[in-house]
Design an enzyme around this catalytic site. Structure first.
Site, PDB file in Angstrom:
ATOM      1  CG  PHE A 175      -0.215   0.048   2.544  1.00 31.52           C
ATOM      2  CD1 PHE A 175       0.056   1.260   3.167  1.00 31.52           C
ATOM      3  CD2 PHE A 175       0.189  -1.121   3.172  1.00 31.52           C
ATOM      4  CE1 PHE A 175       0.716   1.310   4.387  1.00 31.52           C
ATOM      5  CE2 PHE A 175       0.843  -1.094   4.402  1.00 31.52           C
ATOM      6  CZ  PHE A 175       1.105   0.127   5.011  1.00 31.52           C
ATOM      7  CB  CYS A 176       1.754   3.875  -1.680  1.00 29.38           C
ATOM      8  SG  CYS A 176       0.821   3.651  -3.214  1.00 29.38           S
ATOM      9  CB  THR A 177      -0.065   8.405  -0.055  1.00 34.93           C
ATOM     10  OG1 THR A 177       1.142   8.349   0.692  1.00 34.93           O
ATOM     11  CG2 THR A 177      -0.983   9.479   0.523  1.00 34.93           C
TER      12      THR A 177
END
Length: 315
Positions: A175-177
């Protein structure tokens, strides 16, 4: 007038990306927008804020191009202007991994909707990886997630080669922003032979928007690449400020530290900044204060905006 922030990206072949820069810059300025948009041959990546009618004008301009017609921006209200100016920039990559063979338009991991994310990351055979940099992870992350301890997304391939193994880690969830870094990270890992690679669709921001706090596996706040610095689970302005010297997000207790000096140093960089740099920083902070008092823009005042590079991912 309410200030609205739109974050967006798309990997798409743009052979003419250099020709798009000036018309898009002019459109955004005429619409009274502020923010940053990156253009590269591999696509577009932006975070832009302003009045809703200004954003509507920008989207009318962009979506007249069929290549951008299906972009769905993430939208949030802000209690302050999120940027000081509008800048459209040309880059080699819209998010910088530094591996030329990676092409998210050809292959990416399996998207997982926010509503299904908790079930996936709680499976014992799934390794959960936060693809963001450590200064972002320090603010908040998912329970049990592994941090790559990176300072830049360009460090991610080294982390994979040194700490991960396709045989030992057959199922990986990342996951990331906002999703853009995971597009490249999953493409890279599939290229390296990892069998099952998943990523959170829409990123952390979409998860916070979709999943209720009572059901959430998220802990802390989420770093964003503008002058809000962080947002909470309701996507409201968070509780962090930022060090103008090293750009690390700071809690109030860190600002209360005896080594903290606004615009000059903080607990994360106090031991690494020599007296010459401190004096230059003090002068810059003085000029910024004068600019604030006169209500004019000063080039030294970058705050979270300084993080808007090809490494940014609020999109």
């Amino acid at each position: 007038m309410q200030h609205i922030v739109n974050s967006f990206y798309k990997f798409v072949h743009l052979a003419d990306f250099k020709d798009l820069k000036d018309p898009l810059q002019a459109c955004c300025e005429q619409a009274s927008l502020v923010g940053s948009i990156l253009l590269a041959e591999e696509g577009i990546n932006g975070t832009v804020g302003g009045p809703q009618d200004g954003l509507d004008a920008m989207w009318k301009f962009l979506k007249a191009d069929p290549r951008f017609a299906d972009i769905e921006p993430k939208s949030a209200a802000a209690t302050c202007e999120t940027f000081n100016r509008m800048k459209v920039r040309l880059k080699r990559e819209i998010v910088s991994l530094g591996v030329a063979s990676v092409d998210p338009t050809q292959e990416v991991g399996t998207y997982v909707k926010p509503e299904e994310w908790n079930a996936l990351i709680n499976k014992p055979d799934v390794l959960v990886i936060d693809t963001r940099n450590q200064y972002e992870v320090d603010v908040g992350t998912f329970k049990g997630a592994m941090s790559p301890l990176t300072d830049s997304f360009r460090d991610f391939p080294k982390f994979v080669s040194e700490q991960l193994d396709p045989e030992a880690h057959p199922k990986v969830a990342m996951f990331c922003t906002g999703g853009i870094r995971c597009e490249k990270a999953t493409s890279y890992m599939l290229q390296k032979g990892f069998k099952e690679v998943y990523h959170l669709e829409g990123g952390i921001l979409k998860y916070l928007e979709t999943v209720s706090p009572d059901d959430s596996e998220w802990e802390g706040e989420c770093f964003v690449f503008d002058q809000r610095v962080t947002v909470d689970h309701k996507l409201d302005h968070g509780n962090y400020t930022i060090c103008h010297a090293c750009r690390h997000p700071l809690r109030q207790e860190e600002c209360d530290s005896p080594v903290y000096e606004q615009g000059v140093r903080c607990p994360y960089c106090a031991d690494s900044i020599d007296e010459d740099r401190r004096q230059r920083a003090r002068e810059r902070e003085h000029q910024m204060q004068l600019a604030r008092e006169r209500e004019v823009y000063h080039m030294g005042h970058r705050a979270g905006q300084s993080r808007i590079t090809e490494d940014s991912d609020a999109h």
